[in-house]
Each structure stands twice: as C-alpha cells, then as structure tokens.
Design a protein around this motif. Structure first.
Motif, mmCIF file in Angstrom:
data_model
loop_
_atom_site.group_PDB
_atom_site.id
_atom_site.type_symbol
_atom_site.label_atom_id
_atom_site.label_comp_id
_atom_site.label_asym_id
_atom_site.label_seq_id
_atom_site.Cartn_x
_atom_site.Cartn_y
_atom_site.Cartn_z
ATOM 1 N N GLN A 1 5.754 -4.206 -10.665
ATOM 2 C CA GLN A 1 5.364 -3.024 -11.439
ATOM 3 C C GLN A 1 4.225 -2.349 -10.685
ATOM 4 O OE1 GLN A 1 4.163 -4.838 -15.140
ATOM 5 N NE2 GLN A 1 2.174 -5.396 -14.337
ATOM 6 N N TRP A 2 3.973 -1.098 -11.001
ATOM 7 C CA TRP A 2 2.852 -0.421 -10.375
ATOM 8 C C TRP A 2 1.543 -0.937 -10.949
ATOM 9 C CZ3 TRP A 2 3.466 1.750 -5.998
ATOM 10 C CH2 TRP A 2 4.663 2.379 -5.670
ATOM 11 N N GLY A 3 0.549 -1.082 -10.073
ATOM 12 C CA GLY A 3 -0.793 -1.459 -10.514
ATOM 13 C C GLY A 3 -1.573 -0.227 -10.938
ATOM 14 N N LYS A 4 -2.885 -0.391 -10.932
ATOM 15 C CA LYS A 4 -3.762 0.718 -11.319
ATOM 16 C C LYS A 4 -3.877 1.683 -10.137
ATOM 17 C CE LYS A 4 -8.383 1.223 -13.399
ATOM 18 N NZ LYS A 4 -8.634 2.557 -12.904
ATOM 19 N N GLU A 5 -3.695 2.954 -10.403
ATOM 20 C CA GLU A 5 -3.797 3.941 -9.332
ATOM 21 C C GLU A 5 -5.248 4.144 -8.898
ATOM 22 O OE1 GLU A 5 -1.890 7.491 -10.774
ATOM 23 O OE2 GLU A 5 0.121 6.661 -10.440
ATOM 24 N N GLU A 6 -5.419 4.318 -7.593
ATOM 25 C CA GLU A 6 -6.706 4.765 -7.053
ATOM 26 C C GLU A 6 -6.438 6.137 -6.465
ATOM 27 O OE1 GLU A 6 -8.742 1.941 -4.468
ATOM 28 O OE2 GLU A 6 -7.584 0.336 -5.382
ATOM 29 N N PHE B 1 0.837 -1.201 0.000
ATOM 30 C CA PHE B 1 0.000 0.000 0.000
ATOM 31 C C PHE B 1 0.866 1.242 0.000
ATOM 32 C CE2 PHE B 1 -2.943 2.841 2.728
ATOM 33 C CZ PHE B 1 -3.578 3.351 1.595
ATOM 34 N N LEU B 2 0.734 2.022 -1.046
ATOM 35 C CA LEU B 2 1.340 3.352 -1.112
ATOM 36 C C LEU B 2 0.225 4.372 -0.958
ATOM 37 C CD1 LEU B 2 3.653 5.397 -2.013
ATOM 38 C CD2 LEU B 2 2.651 5.198 -4.292
ATOM 39 N N TYR B 3 0.387 5.284 -0.010
ATOM 40 C CA TYR B 3 -0.543 6.424 0.144
ATOM 41 C C TYR B 3 0.311 7.664 -0.086
ATOM 42 C CZ TYR B 3 -4.008 9.581 2.117
ATOM 43 O OH TYR B 3 -4.920 10.605 2.294
ATOM 44 N N ASN B 4 0.054 8.361 -1.171
ATOM 45 C CA ASN B 4 1.011 9.338 -1.708
ATOM 46 C C ASN B 4 0.366 10.699 -2.013
ATOM 47 O OD1 ASN B 4 2.868 9.357 -4.893
ATOM 48 N ND2 ASN B 4 3.390 10.353 -2.982
ATOM 49 N N PRO B 5 0.268 11.551 -0.959
ATOM 50 C CA PRO B 5 -0.210 12.911 -1.201
ATOM 51 C C PRO B 5 0.760 13.649 -2.134
ATOM 52 C CG PRO B 5 -0.214 12.404 1.153
ATOM 53 C CD PRO B 5 0.516 11.299 0.461
ATOM 54 N N ARG B 6 0.206 14.213 -3.210
ATOM 55 C CA ARG B 6 1.011 14.924 -4.214
ATOM 56 C C ARG B 6 0.542 16.369 -4.293
ATOM 57 N NH1 ARG B 6 1.514 10.700 -9.326
ATOM 58 N NH2 ARG B 6 2.532 9.024 -8.128
ATOM 59 N N PHE B 7 1.344 17.254 -3.754
ATOM 60 C CA PHE B 7 0.977 18.680 -3.770
ATOM 61 C C PHE B 7 1.157 19.254 -5.161
ATOM 62 C CE2 PHE B 7 2.074 17.363 0.442
ATOM 63 C CZ PHE B 7 1.038 17.889 1.192
ATOM 64 N N VAL C 1 -4.190 12.673 -4.159
ATOM 65 C CA VAL C 1 -3.500 11.615 -3.433
ATOM 66 C C VAL C 1 -3.558 10.368 -4.292
ATOM 67 C CG1 VAL C 1 -3.421 10.218 -1.335
ATOM 68 C CG2 VAL C 1 -4.191 12.600 -1.208
ATOM 69 N N VAL C 2 -2.411 9.769 -4.555
ATOM 70 C CA VAL C 2 -2.340 8.554 -5.361
ATOM 71 C C VAL C 2 -2.128 7.362 -4.428
ATOM 72 C CG1 VAL C 2 -0.945 7.310 -7.070
ATOM 73 C CG2 VAL C 2 -1.478 9.740 -7.408
ATOM 74 N N CYS C 3 -2.934 6.328 -4.602
ATOM 75 C CA CYS C 3 -2.757 5.085 -3.856
ATOM 76 C C CYS C 3 -2.484 3.980 -4.854
ATOM 77 C CB CYS C 3 -4.011 4.750 -3.060
ATOM 78 S SG CYS C 3 -4.394 6.001 -1.830
ATOM 79 N N ASN C 4 -1.567 3.069 -4.491
ATOM 80 C CA ASN C 4 -1.238 2.012 -5.442
ATOM 81 C C ASN C 4 -0.494 0.888 -4.737
ATOM 82 O OD1 ASN C 4 -1.098 0.689 -7.902
ATOM 83 N ND2 ASN C 4 -0.193 2.431 -9.000
ATOM 84 N N THR C 5 -0.233 -0.172 -5.510
ATOM 85 C CA THR C 5 0.499 -1.355 -5.048
ATOM 86 C C THR C 5 1.591 -1.651 -6.066
ATOM 87 O OG1 THR C 5 -1.427 -2.274 -3.901
ATOM 88 C CG2 THR C 5 0.245 -3.861 -4.628
HETATM 89 C C1 GAL Z 1 4.652 6.728 -10.331
HETATM 90 C C2 GAL Z 1 5.723 7.291 -9.408
HETATM 91 C C3 GAL Z 1 5.946 6.339 -8.258
HETATM 92 C C4 GAL Z 1 4.624 6.014 -7.591
HETATM 93 C C5 GAL Z 1 3.625 5.533 -8.619
HETATM 94 C C6 GAL Z 1 2.272 5.217 -7.992
HETATM 95 O O1 GAL Z 1 4.366 7.650 -11.341
HETATM 96 O O2 GAL Z 1 6.925 7.430 -10.116
HETATM 97 O O3 GAL Z 1 6.835 6.921 -7.320
HETATM 98 O O4 GAL Z 1 4.135 7.149 -6.931
HETATM 99 O O5 GAL Z 1 3.454 6.502 -9.621
HETATM 100 O O6 GAL Z 1 1.352 4.809 -8.964
#
Ligand code: GAL
Length: 136
Positions: free
Chosen positions: A68-73, A49-55, A60-64
């Motif tokens: 590789q990165w999955g689909k962002e929520e 679980f990534l919880y990623n506030p982006r100013f 806020v991007v959440c992902n797994t």
């Molecule tokens: C990417 C970013 C990663 C992570 C990911 C989450 O664009 O480079 O650091 O935040 O999105 O989906």
C-alpha cells in the motif's frame, strides 16, 4: 544504460541493486501539456522510492509502496517546466535519496525500504521525452 530519444515507459535493471554512492542521471524534455512524471526505484515487492512531479497539482509527491502507499512527502514547488529541458540526478546517500534538478538540490527522502541491494529496477513513466539515462 541508454541515450538519445528514449521513449517512455523506460525501465532498466540495476545490476547488483543499489548501494550508497550510486546515482542516476536523466536528461529529458517535459511534454508541452504534462500531467505527471513518475521516477521510480523498485524492488521485487514494491516501490522503494517514487518521485512524482504533478503538474496538475503543482507539487512533487514522494512515497513508498509496500503493498500500500505510505505517507506522502511533498514538495510544494515543481522544479520542472512544461515544454522545457531538465536534468535530474537521484543520488543514493548513506541514509536517503538526494534528488537534484538542474543542478539544484530538490528533495531528500530518507530510506524507508532499507535493503538497498534489493532495489534493482529504475523506471520512468509519464509526460516527458528522455534523451539520456546514465547510472554510475
Ligand atoms: C496515489 C496515486 C499513485 C501514487 C501515490 C503516491 O494517489 O494514485 O499513482 O502517485 O498517490 O502517494
């Protein structure tokens, strides 16, 4: 875990991994000119679980990550304010992580990585100062 003026990156080991009922409480202050903050719950092979506030993007991007990165929520509001104090709780419910910020529910993220007991690292990176991190 720890308290008072915790420098980022912050990383702690979760003894025995996660299980429903477990929670993390973090208190801190957002930096004056923040870019992003990253709260991660990790296991040996990835990020559950990534919880990623982006100013920079005002979301806020959440992902797994599992190789590789999955689909962002995403959440289109950012419940953090630059230069301001915050409190965030990440609670492990039976089927999802529940995130609350300043006492308000902010996000529900259904478990994708199901082996909760293998999630054994909690990490915070980015543009904040922390004053308290507690696991319960
Ligand atoms: C990417 C970013 C990663 C992570 C990911 C989450 O664009 O480079 O650091 O935040 O999105 O989906």
């Amino acid at each position: 875990m720890a308290s008072e003026n915790i420098k980022l990156p912050y990383k702690s080991i979760i003894d025995g991994g996660l299980q429903p009922g477990k929670s993390f409480f973090i208190r801190g202050v957002v930096n004056p000119n923040p870019y992003r903050i990253q709260f991660s719950l990790r296991h040996r092979f990835g990020i559950a679980f990534l919880y990623n506030p982006r100013f920079d993007q005002n979301k806020v991007v959440c992902n797994t990550w599992d190789g590789q990165w999955g689909k962002e929520e995403n959440s289109t509001s950012v419940p953090f304010v630059k230069g301001q104090p915050f409190e965030i709780t990440i609670y492990c419910a039976s089927n999802n992580f529940d995130v609350s910020v300043d006492g308000k529910h902010a996000f529900t993220y259904a478990y994708r990585f199901q082996k909760l007991n293998e999630i054994d690292v909690f990490e915070v990176l980015g543009d904040a100062q922390l004053t308290c991190v507690q696991a319960a």
